[in-house]
Design a protein around this motif. Structure first.
Motif, mmCIF file in Angstrom:
data_model
loop_
_atom_site.group_PDB
_atom_site.id
_atom_site.type_symbol
_atom_site.label_atom_id
_atom_site.label_comp_id
_atom_site.label_asym_id
_atom_site.label_seq_id
_atom_site.Cartn_x
_atom_site.Cartn_y
_atom_site.Cartn_z
ATOM 1 N N VAL A 140 1.372 17.853 0.195
ATOM 2 C CA VAL A 140 2.329 18.493 -0.695
ATOM 3 C C VAL A 140 2.389 19.974 -0.356
ATOM 4 O O VAL A 140 1.373 20.639 -0.210
ATOM 5 C CB VAL A 140 1.925 18.316 -2.174
ATOM 6 C CG1 VAL A 140 2.923 19.003 -3.082
ATOM 7 C CG2 VAL A 140 1.821 16.837 -2.511
ATOM 8 N N ARG A 190 7.908 9.548 1.970
ATOM 9 C CA ARG A 190 6.901 8.755 1.274
ATOM 10 C C ARG A 190 7.189 7.254 1.387
ATOM 11 O O ARG A 190 6.270 6.434 1.487
ATOM 12 C CB ARG A 190 6.817 9.202 -0.176
ATOM 13 C CG ARG A 190 6.106 10.546 -0.333
ATOM 14 C CD ARG A 190 6.068 11.030 -1.767
ATOM 15 N NE ARG A 190 5.165 12.169 -1.908
ATOM 16 C CZ ARG A 190 5.479 13.435 -1.639
ATOM 17 N NH1 ARG A 190 6.704 13.714 -1.226
ATOM 18 N NH2 ARG A 190 4.594 14.398 -1.797
ATOM 19 N N ILE A 232 8.973 22.524 0.811
ATOM 20 C CA ILE A 232 9.783 21.417 1.307
ATOM 21 C C ILE A 232 10.161 21.581 2.773
ATOM 22 O O ILE A 232 10.191 20.614 3.537
ATOM 23 C CB ILE A 232 11.037 21.258 0.428
ATOM 24 C CG1 ILE A 232 11.703 19.908 0.675
ATOM 25 C CG2 ILE A 232 12.042 22.370 0.667
ATOM 26 C CD1 ILE A 232 12.770 19.588 -0.349
ATOM 27 N N GLN A 249 17.482 17.680 1.676
ATOM 28 C CA GLN A 249 16.063 17.845 1.981
ATOM 29 C C GLN A 249 15.186 17.181 0.931
ATOM 30 O O GLN A 249 14.157 16.597 1.249
ATOM 31 C CB GLN A 249 15.724 19.328 2.101
ATOM 32 C CG GLN A 249 16.218 19.962 3.383
ATOM 33 C CD GLN A 249 15.828 21.427 3.471
ATOM 34 O OE1 GLN A 249 15.791 22.121 2.462
ATOM 35 N NE2 GLN A 249 15.551 21.896 4.670
ATOM 36 N N GLU A 250 15.600 17.264 -0.329
ATOM 37 C CA GLU A 250 14.824 16.627 -1.391
ATOM 38 C C GLU A 250 14.786 15.113 -1.193
ATOM 39 O O GLU A 250 13.746 14.475 -1.364
ATOM 40 C CB GLU A 250 15.436 16.963 -2.754
ATOM 41 C CG GLU A 250 14.662 16.415 -3.941
ATOM 42 C CD GLU A 250 13.330 17.089 -4.158
ATOM 43 O OE1 GLU A 250 12.520 16.549 -4.941
ATOM 44 O OE2 GLU A 250 13.079 18.148 -3.539
ATOM 45 N N ASN A 306 11.071 14.555 0.271
ATOM 46 C CA ASN A 306 10.249 14.207 -0.878
ATOM 47 C C ASN A 306 10.195 12.717 -1.146
ATOM 48 O O ASN A 306 9.236 12.227 -1.755
ATOM 49 C CB ASN A 306 10.765 14.938 -2.122
ATOM 50 C CG ASN A 306 9.655 15.285 -3.091
ATOM 51 O OD1 ASN A 306 8.489 15.333 -2.714
ATOM 52 N ND2 ASN A 306 10.013 15.526 -4.332
ATOM 53 N N TYR A 307 11.209 11.975 -0.720
ATOM 54 C CA TYR A 307 11.268 10.551 -1.047
ATOM 55 C C TYR A 307 11.270 9.664 0.194
ATOM 56 O O TYR A 307 10.490 8.709 0.273
ATOM 57 C CB TYR A 307 12.508 10.264 -1.905
ATOM 58 C CG TYR A 307 12.439 10.906 -3.270
ATOM 59 C CD1 TYR A 307 11.774 10.281 -4.317
ATOM 60 C CD2 TYR A 307 13.021 12.153 -3.513
ATOM 61 C CE1 TYR A 307 11.692 10.875 -5.565
ATOM 62 C CE2 TYR A 307 12.942 12.754 -4.752
ATOM 63 C CZ TYR A 307 12.285 12.106 -5.778
ATOM 64 O OH TYR A 307 12.197 12.696 -7.016
#
Length: 225
Positions: free
Chosen positions: A188, A150, A191, A141-142, A146-147
C-alpha cells in the motif's frame, strides 16, 4: 451394431502448447502496452499537457490492451482444459472469477483513458480540458492500481495453488507466484508508485509459458527417440 464411442480428446495433447502461446501473446502485448502507458504518464506529471505530448504513444498502448485481454481469456480457457477433471472446484472458481474481474476492470480503465483522450482533444477550453484530465486519470488509476492489481494477485494465488495441487508445473513457479501476488495484494502506498507492480502478472505468465514450451519440446524429443 456397435455403440458410438466417445472420440479421444486429441485437443488435450496440444493444450500445453496452446496455453504457452496464449500466455506469451498476452505477456508481450500487456507489457508493451503498460510500458508505453506508464512511461507516457510518469508519476511527477500533474498537468494535462502530457496528453498532447504523448497522445500517439498513449493511443498505441490503449489499442493493444483489448488484444492482450483476448489472449488472457484464451490462456485461462486452455489452462482449465489442461487441468480437466483434476482441478479443484473451489480454487477453479476463484481462478475464473478473479481472472474475469481483472479483465473487466482493465477494460474499464482503458475505456476511461480512451474517452479522456477524445474529450481532451475536443474541448477548446484549457481549464475544462485540465479537469477532464485530472478526473479521468485519477479514476482510471484507481480502477487499475487499487482494484485490478489486487484481482490479478488473487488470480495468481489461485492459479499457483492449482498448479501446486495438480503438479503440472514445478513447485518453485507456484511459490514465485505466491510471493509476487502477496506484493500486489498488500503493498500500500501512493497510487502512482504502484503502477509498475501490475507487470508482475504478465512476467510470471511469460515465465510459465516459456517453461511449458521448453518442457513440451523436450517431451516430443523423448517420444521421437
Amino acid at each position: 451394431m456397435t455403440p458410438d464411442l466417445p472420440l479421444p480428446r486429441r485437443d488435450r495433447l496440444t493444450a500445453p502448447k496452446a496455453a504457452a502461446i496464449a500466455g506469451i501473446l498476452f505477456s508481450g502485448l500487456f507489457i508493451t502496452s503498460l510500458v508505453l502507458f506508464l512511461a507516457a504518464l510518469p508519476a511527477n506529471t500533474t498537468t494535462s499537457e502530457i496528453v498532447n505530448t504523448h497522445r500517439q504513444t498513449l493511443t498505441v498502448g490503449l489499442n493493444l490492451l483489448p488484444f492482450a485481454g483476448i489472449a488472457f481469456l484464451w490462456f485461462m480457457g486452455v489452462v482449465r482444459d489442461r487441468l480437466g477433471s483434476s482441478e479443484d472446484q473451489f480454487f477453479s472458481t476463484v481462478f475464473l472469477g478473479s481472472g474475469l474481474l481483472f479483465i473487466a476492470m482493465l477494460f474499464t480503465g482503458t475505456a476511461v483513458m480512451g474517452s479522456l483522450l477524445k474529450l481532451y482533444a475536443s474541448e477548446p477550453n484549457p481549464q475544462i480540458a485540465a479537469s477532464y484530465y485530472a478526473i479521468g486519470r485519477t479514476f482510471a488509476q484507481e480502477i487499475v492500481i487499487n482494484y485490478a492489481i489486487r484481482a490479478a494477485g488473487v488470480f495468481m494465488i489461485s492459479t499457483a495453488t492449482l498448479f501446486l495441487r495438480t503438479g503440472v508445473l514445478p513447485r518453485w513457479l507456484s511459490f514465485l507466484g505466491y510471493g509476487l501476488a502477496l506484493v500486489m495484494l498488500f503493498r500500500v502506498g501512493h497510487i502512482d508508485r504502484l503502477g509498475w507492480v501490475v507487470l508482475f502478472l504478465p512476467l510470471w505468465i511469460l515465465l510459465i509459458s516459456v517453461y511449458v514450451l521448453i518442457d513440451n519440446y523436450r517431451r516430443q524429443v523423448k517420444t521421437v527417440l
